[in-house]
Design an enzyme around this catalytic site. Structure first.
Site, PDB file in Angstrom:
ATOM      1  CG  HIS B 154      -0.187   0.221   2.524  1.00 40.73           C
ATOM      2  ND1 HIS B 154       0.279  -0.819   3.302  1.00 40.73           N
ATOM      3  CD2 HIS B 154       0.210   1.348   3.175  1.00 40.73           C
ATOM      4  CE1 HIS B 154       0.899  -0.334   4.369  1.00 40.73           C
ATOM      5  NE2 HIS B 154       0.874   0.966   4.313  1.00 40.73           N
ATOM      6  CG  HIS B 200      -3.758   0.561   4.922  1.00 44.05           C
ATOM      7  ND1 HIS B 200      -3.207  -0.671   5.180  1.00 44.05           N
ATOM      8  CD2 HIS B 200      -2.850   1.473   5.379  1.00 44.05           C
ATOM      9  CE1 HIS B 200      -2.035  -0.505   5.776  1.00 44.05           C
ATOM     10  NE2 HIS B 200      -1.789   0.748   5.899  1.00 44.05           N
ATOM     11  CG  HIS B 215       4.567   4.816   4.238  1.00 50.05           C
ATOM     12  ND1 HIS B 215       3.866   5.485   5.213  1.00 50.05           N
ATOM     13  CD2 HIS B 215       3.837   3.696   4.009  1.00 50.05           C
ATOM     14  CE1 HIS B 215       2.792   4.804   5.555  1.00 50.05           C
ATOM     15  NE2 HIS B 215       2.743   3.709   4.823  1.00 50.05           N
ATOM     16  CG  HIS B 247       0.567   1.232  11.982  1.00 50.48           C
ATOM     17  ND1 HIS B 247       1.262   2.407  12.128  1.00 50.48           N
ATOM     18  CD2 HIS B 247       1.062   0.666  10.852  1.00 50.48           C
ATOM     19  CE1 HIS B 247       2.121   2.545  11.131  1.00 50.48           C
ATOM     20  NE2 HIS B 247       2.036   1.492  10.350  1.00 50.48           N
ATOM     21  CE1 TYR B 256       5.069   3.710   8.144  1.00 48.66           C
ATOM     22  CE2 TYR B 256       5.120   5.535   9.701  1.00 48.66           C
ATOM     23  CZ  TYR B 256       4.408   4.657   8.900  1.00 48.66           C
ATOM     24  OH  TYR B 256       3.027   4.748   8.866  1.00 48.66           O
ATOM     25  CD  GLU B 266       3.967   0.736   7.027  1.00 43.29           C
ATOM     26  OE1 GLU B 266       3.264   1.087   6.072  1.00 43.29           O
ATOM     27  OE2 GLU B 266       3.525   0.589   8.187  1.00 43.29           O
TER      28      GLU B 266
END
Lengths: 308, 308, 308, 308
Positions: B154, B200, B215, B247, B256, B266
């Site tokens: 993503h 996501h 990112h 997260h 990151y 990431e």
């Protein structure tokens, strides 16, 4: 979500021989939570990471096994639309009134697959009173317990004519088929079917007796939690079937084991992200053992048994 | 797959300052494979677990950053259908001929979001010559290398008016929005959007400068492989930004870090199974730090920087 | 076991500001078990995987910090022998009568190191009533709780003249020194010392104030349980210092965090098997940051603080 | 280190049927490094995390099996001291000159245990040219390969009169015995012995044929790497015996498998920290299956076979 609005297998009702002992197995060892009991004595349970009212129902019976499973769809309109498609496919549809025998569930429609299994569809279900947080959510509120099962994941059903069942899932339900296993002359031996990006929501193995279930599976975070599940099985003397091992099929990490009534459970973690545009993986039947039990490299004889 | 036929973000082209050093970073450290180089010197790469021709392109430029990303859709007909919807939404669509600047890719359509980012859509792409096995497949053929990145996962984009971008993704592309972050007066600060069961496929953060990328993320098997990725960063002196951490938003485990050109990468593992019927998780902006960096419990100042 | 009969650091007594809140931290979050309370109100705790009566004592005081730690030795004869060696080294030895202020503990001998820390030695201690199984043992009996801390592992002490303290541990206690950190002119900055195959049983950092403790550490199974510990910290709003990260020194995976009284805790997993014949690893002081915080690659400023 | 100066099992020489294929197994699949070949064609190997010259030697022979193993001791003086003790115990000692048949090794003394196994002791061995870093060390320099075996860990030997062998290890070598297994009338069936804080450096099972080896074991980081080892076995069609599973005995995570010559290997991770003051764990022989294979809960029939 599948093309035709099927979201996931959201409910499964199982027959059990010893209700109290079996409830204790799913709550104390797998870590599910008891939600409620019905007037006729069935026990409703769910994983800590599920939003809907419940996902597993245990019903006392004279033999263990599969009662029925239900798939959640995205809307009431989808339910109407699918009813027509199911009947057009040739399966008779019946109707279950809201909350009539599943607390919290809206109206359901039901039908019997050629494999002998009753499936149902529903769009509405109440949110569970205890569900994952929504506003500034923590990853969990109470620490996951026992095997730390997060949610009901999938089921493997045994019965005749799985080619038709697969075609039904694709043509009517809009699901797709990431992996299949065929005989040398091209007959389906097994099929893995999904309406999502999970590698399977349900699977079928060709079997001469109708309506059998091989296992119902619960989702774990990862291989480490598969190890933790094995620890809990060992300490609690849960009867293990196979694993910890890995499926080459779906790539998930897994253990098969038995509930106290003789229903096979699976704890399952990982698996690839399934996409409908990926090539379908194909297994030759003589490689099926390796596909199922990648570490063992061969079929574990008990795989074909549906009860102990 | 999303309601309107969007499968996944399948391609991203990034600008880099030092091509050789940056290619080495993505191949030797992240473990991607170089697929080919274009006539104009761009380098095409992919993860070992991807079927399509390539997913990441690096282009030498005077500054680092985002060129464009492309989403794969399920058919040519979908492409036509989406073109009309995009224009109806008010974005101008242009056309890129097959293979014109992306080897192996069929025709693409492109447009610019209000956030300043060029997005493209495509249905056809050649299968990579080196792809996961299909017949009686092993889990991999060559052992995964370095950080063992499996695939492009993503991207998080920064730009103005993300509410419109979110609405575009939902109304035109048929995606849904598992999590959002709002100011006390209800303005979107950030939004996480998916067309699949991944939590996501892309995300946006409101930012006054257009066309920025926070990112691009690559998928790892689990928390253990996040630790392995951190080992490889440390040994190879890769510049780390934040993590290993988790997260709360999406629940994924993460690090990151920076490529040698200053683009943020990431590595990401886990995350819940996102379903469109689950309630949308909502974050208050003052809790965003905790949502992004659950272990740190607060916003890491560098989060808002889009370049080093 | 060290050459001279020292087995392990078996007891540490800490001063705390808010006894109830701090006990709750060690029991509910770290997963230690409360064993008993002394007549003067101190609370004795232990990890689920420890056999001896208790290993951690919390004492209400006006400031947080280190009271004393005690090393277990292999016999009463060793105790006599070490008493002579300690006095020969130049430290005055005092005697604590059996059970006088540590329930379950036999006679102890005590002395003050040049760094200002009181250390004690003992050979006899009662077995805890709840200890790991001995006959056909399970891996645990009650599922580990919270962070799943198994046992007290080691401590890092701050004080002056650590070269002498190190020499004492080697010459008198028969321990060895797997890693050290030196200034360019060869002065010790830090030293990691063990009497076992663990990479450290205790460590010292040179510091101008005597008698300070940097952290007391508890052992976890692996990196996955370090992640689980971070989850519990986040959900319980435990104040984190650094991590999850890895030490290059000892190679252990780690998180530093604070108890509610301001004492720094560590959860620690892994680390190499230390052998006395392995070369001593040496760190240049300008690389100490990377040695301590391998993923961050630099000294975290709070490392030098001994209280919040 | 044991009371009498024994550090660890540092060398094992195995007979193999197909040298090339077997070397490839240990290097490509287990991830050991080839160090050198002797004039008579034996192949010397070591793990990436070992400092000494080599730890495993493969010798072409007409049958697979155990040649001898050697324990490293802390000094030349210890070697002299132990020689006297061994002879006093009743075993005849012979001498092997420095480097005479093990490149890099100083003088060794050898003797035959009652179980039929030749053991040797040595104090001096050259450092390997490729060893872990010492100055500001990284956790590794080249990424660990294949199963990521770190080092030779322990061996399980089969032979008659293991009670005497155990007594020899304790009385002469100064080791201790964390776990034993007895028949109902108190005869030793199996014994786990260590000179360190590892739960075992060697183990014996009572067996009527002398000089047999059950397995030689290599150390892995954790359960996750046990899973990775299983992946490599599956992809490379390595013949697996049992696992991934867990020993209740020592608590280590494990897989048993076969090298191409029919010698059983183990990859082993975890295990408790063994302390000489902990109570000895005792297994009833009818629980031995569960002790060895905690997840299976019973003896795997192949356990008693020493060759395929």
């Amino acid at each position: 979500m599948g093309l035709n609005g099927v979201i996931r297998p959201g409910l499964i009702q199982m027959k059990v021989l010893d209700l109290d002992k079996t409830v204790k197995h799913y709550t104390d060892v797998l870590g599910l939570n008891e939600v409620c009991r019905t007037e006729d004595g069935r026990v409703c349970l769910k994983g800590y990471d599920e939003f809907d009212h419940h996902s597993l129902v245990l019903r006392q019976a004279d033999e263990a096994g599969f009662d029925y499973a239900a798939l959640k769809v995205d809307s009431d309109a989808t339910l109407d639309c699918l009813e027509k498609k199911i009947e057009a496919f040739g399966y008779k549809v019946d109707h279950v009134l809201p909350e009539s025998n599943q607390p919290g569930f809206g109206r359901r429609i039901g039908f019997r697959l050629c494999t002998g299994h009753r499936l149902e569809l529903y769009a509405d279900v109440k949110q569970a009173s205890q569900h994952p947080e929504i506003l500034n959510p923590n990853i969990w509120t109470t620490p996951p317990r026992g095997m730390r099962c997060q949610r009901f994941d999938h089921m493997l059903l045994y019965g005749p004519n799985i080619s038709e069942a697969e075609r039904f899932c694709v043509e009517v339900l809009g699901m797709f088929v990431p992996e299949v296993c065929n005989t040398p002359d091209g007959k389906r031996v097994a099929t893995w079917i999904t309406g999502s990006n999970k590698p399977h929501d349900l699977a079928f193995v060709e079997f001469d007796q109708p309506g059998k279930i091989h296992h119902l599976a619960f989702f774990l975070q990862d291989w480490h939690d598969v190890g933790n599940a094995a620890d809990h099985m060992a300490v609690n003397h849960v009867k293990r079937d196979v694993g910890p091992t890995r499926h080459a099929i779906t790539r998930g990490h897994t253990i098969y084991f038995w509930d106290p009534s003789g229903n096979r459970n699976e704890v399952y973690a990982g698996g690839y992200t399934a996409y409908p545009d990926n090539p379908q993986r194909v297994w030759d039947v003589e490689q099926l053992g390796r596909g199922l039990f990648y570490y063992e490299g061969e079929l574990i004889p008990s795989f074909l048994s549906v009860f102990t």
